[in-house]
Scaffold this active site. Structure first.
Site, short mmCIF file in Angstrom:
data_model
loop_
_atom_site.label_atom_id
_atom_site.label_comp_id
_atom_site.label_asym_id
_atom_site.label_seq_id
_atom_site.Cartn_x
_atom_site.Cartn_y
_atom_site.Cartn_z
N GLU A 190 0.83 -1.22 0.00
CA GLU A 190 0.00 0.00 0.00
C GLU A 190 0.86 1.26 0.00
O GLU A 190 0.52 2.24 0.66
CB GLU A 190 -0.95 0.01 1.20
CG GLU A 190 -1.96 -1.10 1.17
CD GLU A 190 -3.11 -0.88 2.15
OE1 GLU A 190 -2.91 -0.14 3.14
OE2 GLU A 190 -4.20 -1.44 1.92
N GLU A 259 -6.46 -7.83 -0.58
CA GLU A 259 -7.01 -7.81 0.78
C GLU A 259 -8.50 -7.56 0.75
O GLU A 259 -8.94 -6.44 0.50
CB GLU A 259 -6.34 -6.72 1.63
CG GLU A 259 -4.91 -7.01 1.96
CD GLU A 259 -4.28 -5.95 2.86
OE1 GLU A 259 -5.01 -5.23 3.57
OE2 GLU A 259 -3.05 -5.84 2.83
C1 GAL Z 1 -4.32 -2.65 5.12
C2 GAL Z 1 -2.92 -3.19 5.28
C3 GAL Z 1 -2.94 -4.48 6.08
C4 GAL Z 1 -3.75 -4.30 7.33
C5 GAL Z 1 -5.14 -3.84 6.96
C6 GAL Z 1 -6.02 -3.59 8.14
O1 GAL Z 1 -4.32 -1.32 4.74
O2 GAL Z 1 -2.35 -3.43 4.03
O3 GAL Z 1 -1.63 -4.86 6.39
O4 GAL Z 1 -3.11 -3.38 8.13
O5 GAL Z 1 -5.06 -2.63 6.30
O6 GAL Z 1 -6.21 -4.74 8.85
#
Ligand code: GAL
Length: 890
Positions: A190, A259
């Site tokens: 990110e 994600e």
């Molecule tokens: C995303 C990040 C993850 C985790 C998630 C929230 O932005 O890439 O590593 O932090 O948010 O759980």
């Protein structure tokens, strides 16, 4: 070289190559290549639609890994995903750790053994609610370093670690072209969110990171998530609650969702997030509907932030995440089961999804739309070498209306779509799955007192003195307040917390002396004022002691401190204990973040003006005496002069406690209920189970019912209002021996250790509710007669599937009604229409078994109990451990 020599050399060479080749030959798979096009990853020449399950290996124990991987596979995952954790793997610069929970190679191999692929997100910045976002704290001390930008020292360190990981995996033959499971890698994480803070240097860094990664010749594609300018061959991917509108930055790259946040993380004093599965399934179906090709659950299993791995500040020890597999490794139902059905439906569509280059779009209504994937594919006909053409067709019908159901017509047939839902039609005709219709079982897990031996009893029916499994006798020893060893040093001025502790402990003691004159005392009395400690900014926790007495505790993230203090005349010891509760894991310029105090730090209200504390001479001491002495370990704990604790002892601050306890029988996951304690850390047999803190979530902000409809955010559907955020602390079974386990606790605020209990997490109650109008079970689509066309899927009846966790069987059916039952799990009641033999039919099918299937149809219940009405079957069943009643599992 002579001709004969040459021949011998060639023979030797071919022998060598043969050995080499055999050594590099498939270990888990036949070696295969991974490439991609605009539609999907291409695995061994074939486009694939892939479901990936995020599991962070250090958030579980190696003993838990096989079961977690097996549950992911059974749930329909094709891929397991994890980050790597640099600070776990290289705690001291140049000293690597790939042991125990950090045995990355073992974890990847277990995934390969199970026939699943692997997505490794190396980072090495990972965020992840992990301490310092995964960066080792020593990285701050590399001269001239600036993290995550075009900075030579940083790039050198990052490249060294990423190379180390890629080399290790290559040596272990874990890449797809070596027959290993790894199909995809990630560099950075990110960075797109941060890039602007770094100007041109940020842009240059992205290019450098991409080239560096590609230069490692790992032989599989790389991704960058949330990185719209991901260069060249690097695939930019989406992280969000919804990614169905996502378009990568090149028409040649596939749409990947790295994600999918199926829940969220929690802070001390926070509520617990919950993402309803109907909405999650909707988001996923929409993603595949609109051209997505790989979706990874963040998290499929969240696990536990053992030790001091929790990021923050202030993230709790549990990383349950409301994931389909809970913190303890148990299925979270109906989440897991509904998603399993969804995955099966997507799998049924895969031939059409990969054959069509893009979907056909059809508007079905103002907020309703269909995407249809159709193609002619050429297959080798049976018993012939000639190819024959076959057409494949799959469709997704979406109703994105947040409030109303809709009836739509698609290819001449009518379909009713609940609000905010997608129906999946693998054959463009029959609905295999609708995201809002949950047929999967619900499982209610009870947290029960562990009794020795053999039995456990639900918490509600326990009286306190029946409870064992709770240590009966406790010992305690006080932590000295202030400077406790010769390892201290004195410095004129205020030092930054992390520069001193190097994060080897949460705690940093600062001690100075303050002189108070007779005039000061008179001044305070006459003016009715008291001196005050004022600090511009502080994180995460500060304790103020005067002459050994705790006079104030403040917590917050860069908050102002205004703490009245009282001194007697003469010299007084002023002790400030600053504490971290998980280092920052998100944001730009993390290397500058630091901890402890910032800005001015002074004592106000003195007769001659303020005392600037930053000019004084301070004595510093890192950590606790008990930490330094390792009194939490089996080997060292005897060293600490423990004394027996009286039952009526008043709770005391800064105290170590220890007790011995027996492990509960059975295999159920174990936790400690530390609800009677304040704040501190706990160890079992020397294993650090994590920080604990008894902060309570706000009373408001939870709604009684959770409406899945409409866009989710982490504040929606919160639970646990007004209750302690976390009371149960996972103690992995593998850390326990049968008896005499050592529990050591360091308590800061004061608590009652006699109330600490050992708890078992037991999936006791199963419920399900499915109507006649529900679609048939997904597995029926794979029935040979349906595949051969002898039977139509529409001839199949819906079913309820009940299944206890492994090692458990259904001991009783508490409720069963085929008819028009009312209510929900643990609250079912019969309606006007009820088939009299409901209970006996269900009992016959299920009792004594680990798993059972019951058809939801009149014929299953000996006839129609009420004509012209749609019937529903509702069941509530109980599971017990098969060992407790001496019945083996079916
Ligand atoms: C995303 C990040 C993850 C985790 C998630 C929230 O932005 O890439 O590593 O932090 O948010 O759980």
């Amino acid at each position: 070289m002579m001709v004969s020599e040459k021949r011998a050399f060639v023979q030797l060479l071919s022998l060598y190559l043969f050995i080499q080749f055999s050594a590099t030959a498939a270990n888990f798979f036949e070696p295969f290549n991974v490439t991609y096009d605009h539609r999907a990853l291409i695995i061994d020449g074939k486009r694939r639609m892939l479901i990936s399950a995020g599991i962070h290996y250090p958030r579980a124990t190696p003993q838990m890994w096989p079961d977690l991987i097996a549950k992911s596979k059974e749930g329909g995952a094709d891929v397991i995903e994890s980050y790597t954790f640099w600070n776990g793997h290289e705690p001291v610069r140049g000293q690597y750790n790939f042991e125990g929970r950090f045995d990355l190679v073992k974890f990847v191999k277990l995934v390969g053994d199970s026939g699943l692929y692997f997505l490794l997100r190396i980072g090495p910045y990972v965020c992840a609610e992990w301490n310092f976002g995964g960066f080792p704290v020593w990285l701050r001390d590399v001269p001239g370093i600036e993290f995550r930008t075009d900075n030579e020292p940083f790039k050198r360190e990052m490249q060294r670690f990423v190379t180390k990981i890629v080399d290790l995996l290559r040596e272990e033959k874990l890449f797809s072209w070596q027959g290993g499971p790894i199909i995809l890698l990630q560099i950075e994480n990110e960075y797109g969110n941060m890039e602007r803070s770094y100007g041109q240097k940020g842009k240059d860094y992205v290019k450098w990171a991409a080239n560096m990664a590609l230069g490692l010749r790992a032989g599989v594609p790389w991704v960058m998530c949330k990185q719209t300018d991901a260069p060249g061959d690097i695939i930019d991917t989406c992280n969000d609650y919804y990614c169905d509108g996502y378009k990568p930055n090149s028409p040649n790259k596939p749409t990947i969702w790295t994600e999918n946040w199926d829940g969220w993380y929690t802070s001390w004093g926070g509520r617990l997030p919950h993402r309803p599965v109907e909405d999650l399934a909707f988001a996923i179906a929409r993603f595949f509907q609109r051209g997505g090709s790989l979706m990874n659950y963040y998290m499929y299993f969240g696990g536990t932030n053992f030790g001091r791995t929790s990021g923050g500040p202030f993230y709790i020890t549990s990383y349950d995440y409301d994931a389909p597999i809970d913190e303890y490794g148990l299925l979270s139902e109906p989440k897991w089961g509904h998603l399993k059905d969804l995955h099966a439906a997507i799998r049924l569509c895969e031939p059409a999804l990969v054959a069509a280059d893009s979907p056909q779009y059809m508007k079905l209504g103002p907020k309703q739309e269909a995407h249809l994937y159709w193609a002619n594919i050429w297959t080798n006909g049976l018993n012939t070498t000639l190819s024959e053409s076959q057409s494949v067709c799959s469709a997704f019908l979406a109703n994105i209306d947040e409030h109303k159901a809709a009836t739509v017509t698609f290819r001449g047939k009518s379909y009713t779509l609940p609000p905010w839902s997608v129906s999946i039609l693998p054959d463009c005709r029959n609905t295999a799955f609708n995201t809002a219709k949950v047929g999967a079982q619900t499982s209610v897990k009870l947290v029960e007192y562990a009794l020795s031996p053999k039995i456990s009893v639900p918490q509600l029916v326990m009286t306190k003195n029946e409870v064992s499994g709770i240590p009966e006798s406790w010992m305690s020893v006080n932590e000295p307040i202030g400077i406790w060893s010769v390892n201290n040093f004195t410095f004129q001025g205020m030092l930054e917390h992390l520069n001193v502790t190097k994060d080897e402990s949460d705690y940093l003691w600062h001690m100075t002396r303050i002189y108070v004159s007779h005039e000061d005392i008179t001044f305070w009395e006459e003016n009715q004022v008291s001196p005050t400690l004022v600090i511009d900014s502080m994180r995460d926790v500060l304790r103020v002691f005067i002459n050994g007495q705790l006079t104030g505790s403040i917590s917050g993230h860069w908050v102002k401190v205004v703490q009245p203090v009282q001194f007697r005349q003469g010299y007084s010891d002023l002790i400030l204990l600053s504490q971290t509760v998980g280092l920052q894991n998100y944001g730009a310029f993390l290397e500058k973040d630091g901890a402890g105090f910032r800005g001015q730090i002074k004592l106000t209200g003195f007769k001659n003006g303020d005392i600037d504390l930053s000019k004084l001479s301070w004595t510093y001491q890192v950590g606790l005496w008990g930490e330094f002495q390792k009194i939490f370990t089996i080997e060292e704990n005897e060293k600490a002069g423990w004394t027996k604790l009286k039952r009526d002892a008043t709770p005391s601050t800064f105290t170590w406690y220890k007790a011995y306890f027996d492990a509960p029988d059975g295999k159920e996951p174990v936790s400690f209920d530390l609800g009677s304690m304040g704040k501190g850390q706990a160890w079992v047999n020397g294993h650090h189970i994590g920080r604990y803190w008894n902060l309570v979530a706000p009373k408001d902000g939870c709604s009684k019912s959770c409406d899945y409809r409409g866009a989710y955010n982490s504040n929606k559907c919160m639970t646990n209002c007004g209750k302690p955020t976390q009371s149960w602390y996972h103690v992995p079974r593998s850390w326990l021996q049968a008896s005499n386990n050592l529990l050591v606790i360091f308590e800061e605020n004061g608590g009652n250790p006699f109330e600490i209990s050992v708890k078992l997490h037991v999936p006791r109650i199963l419920c399900a509710r499915v109507s006649e109008s529900h679609y048939p079970p997904l597995r029926k689509w794979f029935h040979p007669d349906v595949i051969d066309g002898k039977l139509s899927i529409s001839d199949m009846k819906p079913e309820i599937h009940l299944q206890c966790e492994e090692g458990h069987i259904i001991s009783s059916i508490e409720f069963a009604s085929y008819g028009t039952p009312h209510g929900s799990c643990q609250n079912f009641s019969e309606g006007n229409c009820h088939s009299q033999n409901s209970l006996s039919m269900v009992s016959k099918a299920c009792k004594g078994r680990n798993s059972c299937f019951i058809e939801v149809s009149n014929s299953g219940f000996g006839g129609d109990p009420c004509r012209g009405i749609i019937k529903t079957l509702a069941i509530e069943a109980r599971c017990v451990s098969s060992s407790t009643i001496g019945v083996s599992q079916f």
